[in-house]
Design a protein around this motif. Structure first.
Motif, PDB file in Angstrom:
ATOM      1  N   PRO A 161     -15.422  -6.216  24.455  1.00  0.00           N
ATOM      2  CA  PRO A 161     -16.140  -5.448  25.486  1.00  0.00           C
ATOM      3  C   PRO A 161     -15.456  -5.470  26.853  1.00  0.00           C
ATOM      4  N   SER A 162     -14.946  -6.623  27.279  1.00  0.00           N
ATOM      5  CA  SER A 162     -14.299  -6.659  28.599  1.00  0.00           C
ATOM      6  C   SER A 162     -12.984  -5.887  28.578  1.00  0.00           C
ATOM      7  N   ARG A 190     -13.992  -2.211  28.828  1.00  0.00           N
ATOM      8  CA  ARG A 190     -14.424  -1.852  30.187  1.00  0.00           C
ATOM      9  C   ARG A 190     -13.241  -1.686  31.122  1.00  0.00           C
ATOM     10  N   SER A 192     -19.489  -0.841  27.296  1.00  0.00           N
ATOM     11  CA  SER A 192     -19.721  -2.239  26.962  1.00  0.00           C
ATOM     12  C   SER A 192     -20.768  -2.391  25.864  1.00  0.00           C
ATOM     13  N   GLU A 193     -21.865  -1.655  25.972  1.00  0.00           N
ATOM     14  CA  GLU A 193     -22.939  -1.750  24.982  1.00  0.00           C
ATOM     15  C   GLU A 193     -22.485  -1.287  23.599  1.00  0.00           C
ATOM     16  N   VAL A 209     -19.382  -1.072  22.394  1.00  0.00           N
ATOM     17  CA  VAL A 209     -18.370  -1.976  21.842  1.00  0.00           C
ATOM     18  C   VAL A 209     -19.021  -3.291  21.409  1.00  0.00           C
ATOM     19  N   THR A 210     -19.961  -3.786  22.192  1.00  0.00           N
ATOM     20  CA  THR A 210     -20.678  -5.009  21.807  1.00  0.00           C
ATOM     21  C   THR A 210     -21.386  -4.811  20.474  1.00  0.00           C
TER      22      THR A 210
END
Length: 144
Positions: free
Chosen positions: A32-33, A36, A63-64, A66-67
């Motif tokens: 996620p990072s 982003r 982020s959501e 990919v998480t």
């Protein structure tokens, strides 16, 4: 008698042109990072007039999504961002054939359930494409 007209309104900020970014992501918690950071740089280059708050909305959705891929799918995933005048498509491809199912958000024990709701609340049209070896979840924004 003097006739006046309202000044023309400023057009909504638009991406510079059709542009695409594809980022292979690892299966682990760093995905996620990494997504982003890549998305922030891409949006800044391809859509420099994008409002900072709206950019933050899009980064939250990246982020959501990919998480969700990291949490619910085996193996690596891929983030693809596509901009065109007035549109943005955020797409995350993973290797799971299980379609995402929105569920009530769980605010008490941190098990999630908010990602797809957040994307919809921020104006995204959420849809999933079945692929031969997995799926691709899209959050598409028009009229940006």
């Amino acid at each position: 008698m003097t006739l006046t007209t309202a000044p023309p309104s400023s057009p909504a900020p638009q991406p510079l042109a059709v542009d695409r970014l594809r980022v292979p992501l690892p299966a682990g918690p760093e995905a996620p990072s990494r997504a982003r950071r890549a998305a922030a740089g891409f949006l800044q280059r391809s859509w420099p007039s994008l409002d900072r708050d709206r950019c933050d909305d899009f980064l939250l959705i990246v982020s959501e999504l990919v998480t969700n891929a990291v949490r619910h799918a085996p193996g690596p995933s891929t983030l693809t961002l596509t901009t065109a005048p007035g549109t943005l498509d955020i797409a995350v491809t993973d290797r799971s054939r299980t379609l995402p199912a929105p569920r009530p958000p769980d605010l008490s024990d941190g098990t999630g359930g908010m990602g797809l709701h957040i994307a919809e609340d921020l104006g995204g049209r959420i849809f999933t494409e079945a692929l031969t070896e997995g799926k691709c979840v899209h959050a598409a924004f028009g009229g940006c």
